[in-house]
Write a protein that holds these residues in place. Structure first.
Motif, PDB file in Angstrom:
ATOM      1  N   GLU A  83       0.820  -1.206   0.000  1.00  0.00           N
ATOM      2  CA  GLU A  83       0.000   0.000   0.000  1.00  0.00           C
ATOM      3  C   GLU A  83       0.859   1.264   0.000  1.00  0.00           C
ATOM      4  OE1 GLU A  83      -2.526  -3.267   1.790  1.00  0.00           O
ATOM      5  OE2 GLU A  83      -0.449  -2.587   1.974  1.00  0.00           O
ATOM      6  N   GLY A  84       0.281   2.352  -0.450  1.00  0.00           N
ATOM      7  CA  GLY A  84       0.997   3.616  -0.514  1.00  0.00           C
ATOM      8  C   GLY A  84       0.642   4.536   0.633  1.00  0.00           C
ATOM      9  N   ALA A  85       0.920   5.826   0.448  1.00  0.00           N
ATOM     10  CA  ALA A  85       0.629   6.843   1.462  1.00  0.00           C
ATOM     11  C   ALA A  85      -0.727   7.473   1.185  1.00  0.00           C
ATOM     12  CB  ALA A  85       1.724   7.910   1.456  1.00  0.00           C
ATOM     13  N   CYS A  86      -1.271   8.168   2.182  1.00  0.00           N
ATOM     14  CA  CYS A  86      -2.592   8.780   2.042  1.00  0.00           C
ATOM     15  C   CYS A  86      -2.622  10.136   2.734  1.00  0.00           C
ATOM     16  CB  CYS A  86      -3.659   7.865   2.651  1.00  0.00           C
ATOM     17  SG  CYS A  86      -5.352   8.477   2.473  1.00  0.00           S
ATOM     18  N   LEU A  87      -3.224  11.105   2.065  1.00  0.00           N
ATOM     19  CA  LEU A  87      -3.529  12.405   2.676  1.00  0.00           C
ATOM     20  C   LEU A  87      -5.044  12.532   2.741  1.00  0.00           C
ATOM     21  CD1 LEU A  87      -1.931  15.863   2.129  1.00  0.00           C
ATOM     22  CD2 LEU A  87      -4.421  15.634   1.968  1.00  0.00           C
ATOM     23  N   ILE A  88      -5.559  12.834   3.914  1.00  0.00           N
ATOM     24  CA  ILE A  88      -7.000  12.983   4.109  1.00  0.00           C
ATOM     25  C   ILE A  88      -7.289  14.418   4.520  1.00  0.00           C
ATOM     26  CG2 ILE A  88      -9.000  12.253   5.463  1.00  0.00           C
ATOM     27  CD1 ILE A  88      -7.732   9.539   5.758  1.00  0.00           C
ATOM     28  N   THR A  89      -8.285  15.035   3.887  1.00  0.00           N
ATOM     29  CA  THR A  89      -8.705  16.364   4.319  1.00  0.00           C
ATOM     30  C   THR A  89      -9.771  16.191   5.393  1.00  0.00           C
ATOM     31  OG1 THR A  89     -10.457  16.617   2.673  1.00  0.00           O
ATOM     32  CG2 THR A  89      -8.242  17.289   2.033  1.00  0.00           C
ATOM     33  N   GLU A  90      -9.609  16.921   6.462  1.00  0.00           N
ATOM     34  CA  GLU A  90     -10.447  16.742   7.648  1.00  0.00           C
ATOM     35  C   GLU A  90     -11.397  17.925   7.830  1.00  0.00           C
ATOM     36  OE1 GLU A  90      -8.918  15.326  11.779  1.00  0.00           O
ATOM     37  OE2 GLU A  90      -8.829  17.520  11.791  1.00  0.00           O
ATOM     38  N   PRO A  91     -12.698  17.659   8.063  1.00  0.00           N
ATOM     39  CA  PRO A  91     -13.628  18.762   8.321  1.00  0.00           C
ATOM     40  C   PRO A  91     -13.291  19.482   9.619  1.00  0.00           C
ATOM     41  CG  PRO A  91     -14.803  16.722   7.789  1.00  0.00           C
ATOM     42  CD  PRO A  91     -13.368  16.356   8.024  1.00  0.00           C
ATOM     43  N   MET A  92     -13.741  20.704   9.724  1.00  0.00           N
ATOM     44  CA  MET A  92     -13.587  21.449  10.967  1.00  0.00           C
ATOM     45  C   MET A  92     -14.321  20.732  12.102  1.00  0.00           C
ATOM     46  SD  MET A  92     -13.981  25.453   9.887  1.00  0.00           S
ATOM     47  CE  MET A  92     -15.753  25.367  10.089  1.00  0.00           C
ATOM     48  N   PHE A  93     -13.859  20.994  13.303  1.00  0.00           N
ATOM     49  CA  PHE A  93     -14.496  20.498  14.527  1.00  0.00           C
ATOM     50  C   PHE A  93     -14.428  18.974  14.672  1.00  0.00           C
ATOM     51  CE2 PHE A  93     -17.104  24.280  13.160  1.00  0.00           C
ATOM     52  CZ  PHE A  93     -16.457  25.189  13.989  1.00  0.00           C
ATOM     53  N   THR A  94     -13.517  18.327  13.951  1.00  0.00           N
ATOM     54  CA  THR A  94     -13.315  16.893  14.149  1.00  0.00           C
ATOM     55  C   THR A  94     -12.675  16.675  15.522  1.00  0.00           C
ATOM     56  OG1 THR A  94     -13.068  16.456  11.792  1.00  0.00           O
ATOM     57  CG2 THR A  94     -12.134  14.834  13.297  1.00  0.00           C
ATOM     58  N   SER A  95     -13.215  15.740  16.287  1.00  0.00           N
ATOM     59  CA  SER A  95     -12.726  15.515  17.638  1.00  0.00           C
ATOM     60  C   SER A  95     -11.392  14.762  17.635  1.00  0.00           C
ATOM     61  CB  SER A  95     -13.745  14.716  18.449  1.00  0.00           C
ATOM     62  OG  SER A  95     -13.850  13.387  17.942  1.00  0.00           O
ATOM     63  N   LYS A  96     -10.682  14.858  18.732  1.00  0.00           N
ATOM     64  CA  LYS A  96      -9.428  14.122  18.885  1.00  0.00           C
ATOM     65  C   LYS A  96      -9.676  12.621  18.792  1.00  0.00           C
ATOM     66  CE  LYS A  96      -5.838  13.100  22.319  1.00  0.00           C
ATOM     67  NZ  LYS A  96      -5.394  13.322  23.721  1.00  0.00           N
ATOM     68  N   ALA A  97     -10.768  12.161  19.389  1.00  0.00           N
ATOM     69  CA  ALA A  97     -11.082  10.730  19.359  1.00  0.00           C
ATOM     70  C   ALA A  97     -11.325  10.240  17.938  1.00  0.00           C
ATOM     71  CB  ALA A  97     -12.294  10.441  20.238  1.00  0.00           C
ATOM     72  N   ASP A  98     -12.042  11.042  17.148  1.00  0.00           N
ATOM     73  CA  ASP A  98     -12.307  10.639  15.767  1.00  0.00           C
ATOM     74  C   ASP A  98     -11.039  10.652  14.927  1.00  0.00           C
ATOM     75  OD1 ASP A  98     -14.947  10.207  16.285  1.00  0.00           O
ATOM     76  OD2 ASP A  98     -15.712  11.944  15.190  1.00  0.00           O
ATOM     77  N   ARG A  99     -10.165  11.614  15.177  1.00  0.00           N
ATOM     78  CA  ARG A  99      -8.907  11.664  14.428  1.00  0.00           C
ATOM     79  C   ARG A  99      -8.036  10.452  14.759  1.00  0.00           C
ATOM     80  NH1 ARG A  99      -7.293  16.055  16.310  1.00  0.00           N
ATOM     81  NH2 ARG A  99      -8.604  17.274  14.924  1.00  0.00           N
ATOM     82  N   GLU A 100      -8.019  10.073  16.017  1.00  0.00           N
ATOM     83  CA  GLU A 100      -7.245   8.897  16.401  1.00  0.00           C
ATOM     84  C   GLU A 100      -7.830   7.618  15.802  1.00  0.00           C
ATOM     85  OE1 GLU A 100      -6.793   8.749  20.620  1.00  0.00           O
ATOM     86  OE2 GLU A 100      -5.386  10.441  20.686  1.00  0.00           O
TER      87      GLU A 100
END
Length: 357
Positions: A83-100
């Motif tokens: 597999e390769g690398a990935c860049l994800i664009t994140e919406p505003m107000f994303t919680s720390k738990a969801d990012r983890e």
């Protein structure tokens, strides 16, 4: 090695109704997956459709994982074990738990070689060659408004309002006959796209002396749907600009600008970037937002649109966060600003703290 990773990175951008994905080539439009049209495994031909993302927050992680597996291994032709690398664009107000949790999914379910998370407003402005401005991202059910200064989100000033193209559709259906209520979602969207009208200013929208003609839209199966002229205008007004029970998107934009430090306000209004899968292809919407915003701002702060550079694709406004992410990937992976597989193995999901920004 880092350059190779950047050249082969997959960029993911998402809203409630679209997942945009593809290799980091800004000159090409991304592949688009509509979660609402994908039936969960085992549901059968008559199964219910569902949305794993609502109001730009992930609600069904299992279904999102299934959708991303389709993106990576079918659409992008990744090979398991390579597999390769990935860049994800994140919406505003994303919680720390969801990012983890997202970080854990990327490394443990998809074995990515590297991961970077970019903020959607910052990426959207990158797509039009700006690092300072105001991003107005009109989504499915919400609109995110965010000032950005020198490539950094002014978080205390960011605003989210309940205004999106699904609400435009709902307002249109509410003003039309029973025939509209029996239409399926994609048919309603097609009628909205063909008939909804954006007036040049708030004054034009409230004036009865500029009537719009009725429109008739023919569905692919031959059925005809009639839309009154007043409904064509009012659906946009009530869905985006003048809701009866809440602030509209221009109110949110004015509030976001006012919440910036005084020395930053003039700089951010020089580049107002309007984007979104529907907004980016709706004629006159960006000009209307600018006109209403100018009325709300002091005379000393005249706003300007962040126009798409000539060298960028014509559909840039539709996929601006994805295109900006594709541009950004050339920098972050080359300069080792991403999280590597080794770092994840050493630290675990908490390494997501490095990804904020």
């Amino acid at each position: 090695m880092a350059t190779t990773i950047g050249d082969n990175a997959v960029v993911i951008d998402y809203d409630d109704d679209f997942i945009r994905a593809g290799y980091a080539v800004p000159e090409r439009e991304p592949g688009v997956l509509q979660p609402a049209l994908v039936r969960p495994a085992g549901s059968g031909a008559g199964g219910e459709t569902s949305r794993p993302i609502r109001d730009r927050r992930v609600e069904d992680w299992d279904q999102l994982e299934a959708l991303l597996a389709d993106v990576f291994y079918r659409q992008c032709a990744w090979v398991k074990g390579d597999e390769g690398a990935c860049l994800i664009t994140e919406p505003m107000f994303t919680s720390k738990a969801d990012r983890e949790r997202l970080t854990q999914m990327m490394f443990e379910s998809f074995n990515v070689s590297g991961l970077y998370v970019a903020e959607q407003p910052v990426a959207a402005l990158y797509a039009v060659g700006k690092v300072t401005g105001v991003s107005v991202d009109v989504g499915y059910s919400v609109t995110d408004v965010a000032p950005v200064v020198e490539g950094s989100l002014v978080s205390p000033a960011a605003q989210r309002c309940e205004a999106g193209h699904s609400l435009v559709t709902a307002e249109l259906i509410a003003r039309c006959g029973e025939e509209h209520r029996r239409l399926r979602e994609h048919e309603r969207d097609a009628v909205r796209d063909a008939t909804a009208a954006v007036t040049p200013s708030r004054d034009d929208a409230s004036g009865d002396d500029v009537p719009l003609r009725d429109e008739t839209y023919t569905l692919p199966d031959g059925r005809k749907v009639s839309v009154p002229g007043a409904a064509r205008r009012e659906c946009v007004e009530r869905g985006l600009f003048r809701p009866s029970d809440r602030a509209g998107l221009v109110d949110a934009a004015a509030a976001a600008i006012a919440a910036c430090p005084a020395e930053q306000r003039r700089a951010v209004v020089d580049a107002v970037g309007v984007c979104g899968a529907w907004a980016g292809r709706t004629e006159g919407l960006d000009a209307r937002i600018l006109a209403d915003l100018e009325q709300q701002l002091p005379p000393s702060m005249k706003p300007f649109l962040a126009s798409t550079p000539e060298y960028m694709p014509t559909g840039t406004a539709r996929w601006a966060p994805w295109i900006g992410g594709a541009i950004l990937s050339k920098v972050v992976f080359t300069h080792n600003q991403h999280v590597t597989k080794v770092e994840y193995q050493e630290t675990g999901p908490s390494v997501a703290a490095k990804l904020k920004g």
